[in-house]
Design a protein around this motif. Structure first.
Motif, PDB file in Angstrom:
ATOM      1  N   ASP A  60       0.624  -1.054  -0.122  1.00  0.00           N
ATOM      2  CA  ASP A  60       0.106   0.231  -0.032  1.00  0.00           C
ATOM      3  C   ASP A  60       1.161   1.240   0.104  1.00  0.00           C
ATOM      4  O   ASP A  60       2.149   0.973  -0.114  1.00  0.00           O
ATOM      5  CB  ASP A  60      -0.725  -0.111   1.149  1.00  0.00           C
ATOM      6  CG  ASP A  60      -0.231   0.057   2.615  1.00  0.00           C
ATOM      7  OD1 ASP A  60       0.714   0.520   2.599  1.00  0.00           O
ATOM      8  OD2 ASP A  60      -0.938  -0.569   3.560  1.00  0.00           O
ATOM      9  N   PRO A  61       0.452   2.555   0.265  1.00  0.00           N
ATOM     10  CA  PRO A  61       1.172   3.625  -0.046  1.00  0.00           C
ATOM     11  C   PRO A  61       2.429   3.969   1.090  1.00  0.00           C
ATOM     12  O   PRO A  61       3.307   4.636   0.857  1.00  0.00           O
ATOM     13  CB  PRO A  61       0.336   4.711   0.302  1.00  0.00           C
ATOM     14  CG  PRO A  61      -1.045   4.344  -0.500  1.00  0.00           C
ATOM     15  CD  PRO A  61      -0.879   2.746   0.160  1.00  0.00           C
ATOM     16  N   VAL A  62       2.279   2.991   2.177  1.00  0.00           N
ATOM     17  CA  VAL A  62       3.311   2.981   3.323  1.00  0.00           C
ATOM     18  C   VAL A  62       4.033   1.757   3.644  1.00  0.00           C
ATOM     19  O   VAL A  62       4.829   1.771   4.290  1.00  0.00           O
ATOM     20  CB  VAL A  62       2.562   3.591   4.583  1.00  0.00           C
ATOM     21  CG1 VAL A  62       1.982   5.116   4.257  1.00  0.00           C
ATOM     22  CG2 VAL A  62       1.515   2.735   5.134  1.00  0.00           C
ATOM     23  N   ARG A  63       3.716   0.730   3.086  1.00  0.00           N
ATOM     24  CA  ARG A  63       4.222  -0.577   3.157  1.00  0.00           C
ATOM     25  C   ARG A  63       4.799  -1.251   1.998  1.00  0.00           C
ATOM     26  O   ARG A  63       4.178  -1.033   0.864  1.00  0.00           O
ATOM     27  CB  ARG A  63       3.348  -1.729   4.063  1.00  0.00           C
ATOM     28  CG  ARG A  63       2.842  -1.087   5.433  1.00  0.00           C
ATOM     29  CD  ARG A  63       1.551  -2.038   5.873  1.00  0.00           C
ATOM     30  NE  ARG A  63       1.067  -1.716   7.019  1.00  0.00           N
ATOM     31  CZ  ARG A  63       0.151  -0.917   7.317  1.00  0.00           C
ATOM     32  NH1 ARG A  63      -0.652  -0.848   6.241  1.00  0.00           N
ATOM     33  NH2 ARG A  63      -0.494  -0.539   8.409  1.00  0.00           N
ATOM     34  N   TYR A  64       6.000  -2.056   2.042  1.00  0.00           N
ATOM     35  CA  TYR A  64       6.137  -2.803   0.828  1.00  0.00           C
ATOM     36  C   TYR A  64       6.952  -4.104   1.518  1.00  0.00           C
ATOM     37  O   TYR A  64       7.437  -4.168   2.701  1.00  0.00           O
ATOM     38  CB  TYR A  64       7.366  -1.782   0.243  1.00  0.00           C
ATOM     39  CG  TYR A  64       8.666  -1.302   0.995  1.00  0.00           C
ATOM     40  CD1 TYR A  64       9.305  -2.268   1.145  1.00  0.00           C
ATOM     41  CD2 TYR A  64       8.452  -0.078   1.383  1.00  0.00           C
ATOM     42  CE1 TYR A  64      10.700  -1.612   1.944  1.00  0.00           C
ATOM     43  CE2 TYR A  64       9.563   0.448   1.903  1.00  0.00           C
ATOM     44  CZ  TYR A  64      10.663  -0.410   2.370  1.00  0.00           C
ATOM     45  OH  TYR A  64      11.587   0.176   3.163  1.00  0.00           O
TER      46      TYR A  64
ATOM     47  N   LYS B  46      -3.763   3.065   2.536  1.00  0.00           N
ATOM     48  CA  LYS B  46      -3.122   2.426   3.737  1.00  0.00           C
ATOM     49  C   LYS B  46      -4.106   1.465   4.153  1.00  0.00           C
ATOM     50  O   LYS B  46      -5.345   1.890   4.787  1.00  0.00           O
ATOM     51  CB  LYS B  46      -2.673   3.433   4.843  1.00  0.00           C
ATOM     52  CG  LYS B  46      -2.082   2.805   6.173  1.00  0.00           C
ATOM     53  CD  LYS B  46      -1.744   3.759   7.013  1.00  0.00           C
ATOM     54  CE  LYS B  46      -1.232   2.721   8.423  1.00  0.00           C
ATOM     55  NZ  LYS B  46      -0.931   3.728   9.474  1.00  0.00           N
ATOM     56  N   MET B  47      -3.860   0.093   4.373  1.00  0.00           N
ATOM     57  CA  MET B  47      -4.606  -0.880   4.938  1.00  0.00           C
ATOM     58  C   MET B  47      -4.779  -0.606   6.461  1.00  0.00           C
ATOM     59  O   MET B  47      -3.653  -0.360   7.009  1.00  0.00           O
ATOM     60  CB  MET B  47      -4.066  -2.088   4.504  1.00  0.00           C
ATOM     61  CG  MET B  47      -3.780  -2.330   2.914  1.00  0.00           C
ATOM     62  SD  MET B  47      -2.908  -3.746   2.388  1.00  0.00           S
ATOM     63  CE  MET B  47      -3.906  -5.347   3.376  1.00  0.00           C
TER      64      MET B  47
ATOM     65  N   ASP C 131      -5.494 -11.689  12.099  1.00  0.00           N
ATOM     66  CA  ASP C 131      -4.827 -12.294  10.840  1.00  0.00           C
ATOM     67  C   ASP C 131      -5.176 -11.321   9.915  1.00  0.00           C
ATOM     68  O   ASP C 131      -6.103 -10.791   9.540  1.00  0.00           O
ATOM     69  CB  ASP C 131      -4.992 -13.601  10.775  1.00  0.00           C
ATOM     70  CG  ASP C 131      -4.827 -14.670  11.972  1.00  0.00           C
ATOM     71  OD1 ASP C 131      -3.662 -14.441  12.450  1.00  0.00           O
ATOM     72  OD2 ASP C 131      -5.784 -15.527  12.340  1.00  0.00           O
ATOM     73  N   LEU C 132      -4.147 -11.323   8.773  1.00  0.00           N
ATOM     74  CA  LEU C 132      -4.151 -10.908   7.590  1.00  0.00           C
ATOM     75  C   LEU C 132      -3.397 -11.691   6.346  1.00  0.00           C
ATOM     76  O   LEU C 132      -2.491 -12.219   6.602  1.00  0.00           O
ATOM     77  CB  LEU C 132      -3.485  -9.307   7.468  1.00  0.00           C
ATOM     78  CG  LEU C 132      -3.375  -8.691   6.088  1.00  0.00           C
ATOM     79  CD1 LEU C 132      -4.661  -8.275   5.642  1.00  0.00           C
ATOM     80  CD2 LEU C 132      -2.286  -7.696   6.359  1.00  0.00           C
TER      81      LEU C 132
END
Length: 412
Positions: A209-213, A295-296, A302-303
């Protein structure tokens, strides 16, 4: 840096906002053991006071041709004669123009025309000034005279423009000075002269997402060491680099990328024009199947994240190669040589560099490495624990040996 110990460095600082970086460079040179004689142009003193440089170097700072602190010598001739290296940082368009046209109207330009020492020029100016045909012509003329250049960086400039023109960082200039003096002390054989080389380095990042990778622990140190070693041995080097915290090597064409797809596109674009491909980058094997535009948020304990296979750059290079010599890397945690040999055959490589990333002194993030080089029809070549630059040179030696052996076999 032992190579700088006792060396006489004349640091010329011209009048631009980047003059403050000249002070930081003077400090780093002095801390490394160099004797730093600073010459400021009159315009430079409008940005940084001479006392600043005097405090950092503990030496007299020169600003005026007609101020002679020692009546037994002519100051600018004395500096010119005793310099091991002259560094211009920042070098403005005005200073470059004067030097290219033999104008000596101040202390700095008079010293420059009088010296026989090598000169390293680090330009800094507005992007439009840097790209102006007159400035480019002046730099080309100076390059033809034997002057060395350290290219400016790209980014937001003090004037508000975005583009090429930012002075290289003091750490980059210090590294270039150290490298130059090392070459002077022990000249490197240019046995890679005329070869075009493509190197990949660093990690890739795959957005969630825009903040995680998704990424990995690669720092790019091995790939950068290979690119610098090939450059120093005469090669024309293109370095496709993932996001790293390393200074851009001067004299190397650096293509910054972030994702696997961006690295794939850059490699395929340059593949037809190169002779050797060394793919040391640690790319993601998988990437998120969908990337969230927002952003999620946490929705439970759990995901689940669905991944898809990312492009296999090395396998594609192995398929497409015609005349290229292709080298891959295999960073493993167990059964290293078997996995590496399988990768060598499966991806149609000419050579592979294998290492156990769990072994102390090897792998990602370290300044050393321990590798085994495998090539078709050759016995494995083990490095032992070496600096990454030493491993890079060992790899380049192995490539040349392999190519010469193949050429000799084809002539029989």
């Amino acid at each position: 840096m032992q190579v700088l110990q006792g060396k006489r460095i004349v640091l010329g600082v011209a009048g631009g906002i980047a003059a403050f970086k000249g002070a930081a460079l003077a400090s780093k040179l002095a801390q490394a053991g160099a004797l730093v004689d600073v010459i400021l142009t009159e315009n430079a003193t409008q940005f940084v006071q001479p006392l600043t440089f005097q405090a950092l170097t503990h030496r007299h700072v020169y600003t005026d041709t007609f101020i002679e602190p020692d009546p037994s010598v002519i100051a600018h001739i004395e500096l010119a004669d005793k310099a091991d290296l002259v560094v211009l940082a920042p070098a403005t368009a005005n200073l470059i123009g004067k030097l290219a046209n033999g104008i000596a109207d101040n202390m700095l330009t008079s010293t420059l025309l009088a010296t026989k020492a090598p000169v390293l020029i680090a330009p800094a100016m507005n992007v439009n000034m840097y790209e102006h045909p007159a400035v480019q012509a002046n730099m080309q003329r100076l390059a033809s005279y034997g002057y060395r250049f350290l290219e400016p960086n790209e980014g937001l400039l003090a004037c508000g423009w975005i583009g090429k023109g930012r002075l290289a960082e003091p750490e980059e200039i210090l590294a270039a000075v150290s490298r130059f003096l090392t070459e002077e002390a022990s000249p490197v054989e240019h046995d890679w002269a005329g070869k075009k080389v493509l190197v990949t380095a660093g990690p890739t990042r795959e957005k969630i997402d825009p903040v995680r990778y998704i990424s990995n622990h690669s720092t790019g140190k091995m790939g950068y060491a290979i690119a610098e070693a090939a450059r120093d041995r005469g090669a024309d080097v293109v370095l496709v680099s993932g996001p790293v915290a390393l200074p851009k090597p001067d004299g190397v064409t650096v293509i910054p990328v972030e994702s696997v797809q961006q690295m794939y596109d850059a490699v395929m674009q340059h593949l037809p024009e190169v002779e050797v491909v060394i793919k040391s980058a640690a790319v993601s094997d998988y990437r998120p199947k969908t990337v969230s535009a927002q952003k999620m948020k946490k929705t439970g304990d759990d995901l689940s994240l669905e991944l898809e296979k990312a492009p296999d750059i090395l396998a594609e290079v192995g398929k497409r190669k015609t005349h290229q010599f292709v080298v891959g890397f295999a960073a493993e945690t167990h059964d290293v040589l078997n996995y590496a040999a399988d990768k060598l055959a499966r991806k149609n490589l000419d050579m592979i560099v294998a290492n156990d990333v769990l072994q102390e002194g090897a792998g990602m993030g370290t300044d050393t490495n321990i590798v085994t080089i495998l090539a078709r029809g050759s016995e494995p070549l083990q490095s032992g624990k070496m600096s990454k630059r030493e491993v890079a040179d060992k790899l380049l030696d192995a490539i040349l040996t392999n190519q010469r052996g193949a050429a000799a076999a084809s002539e029989r």
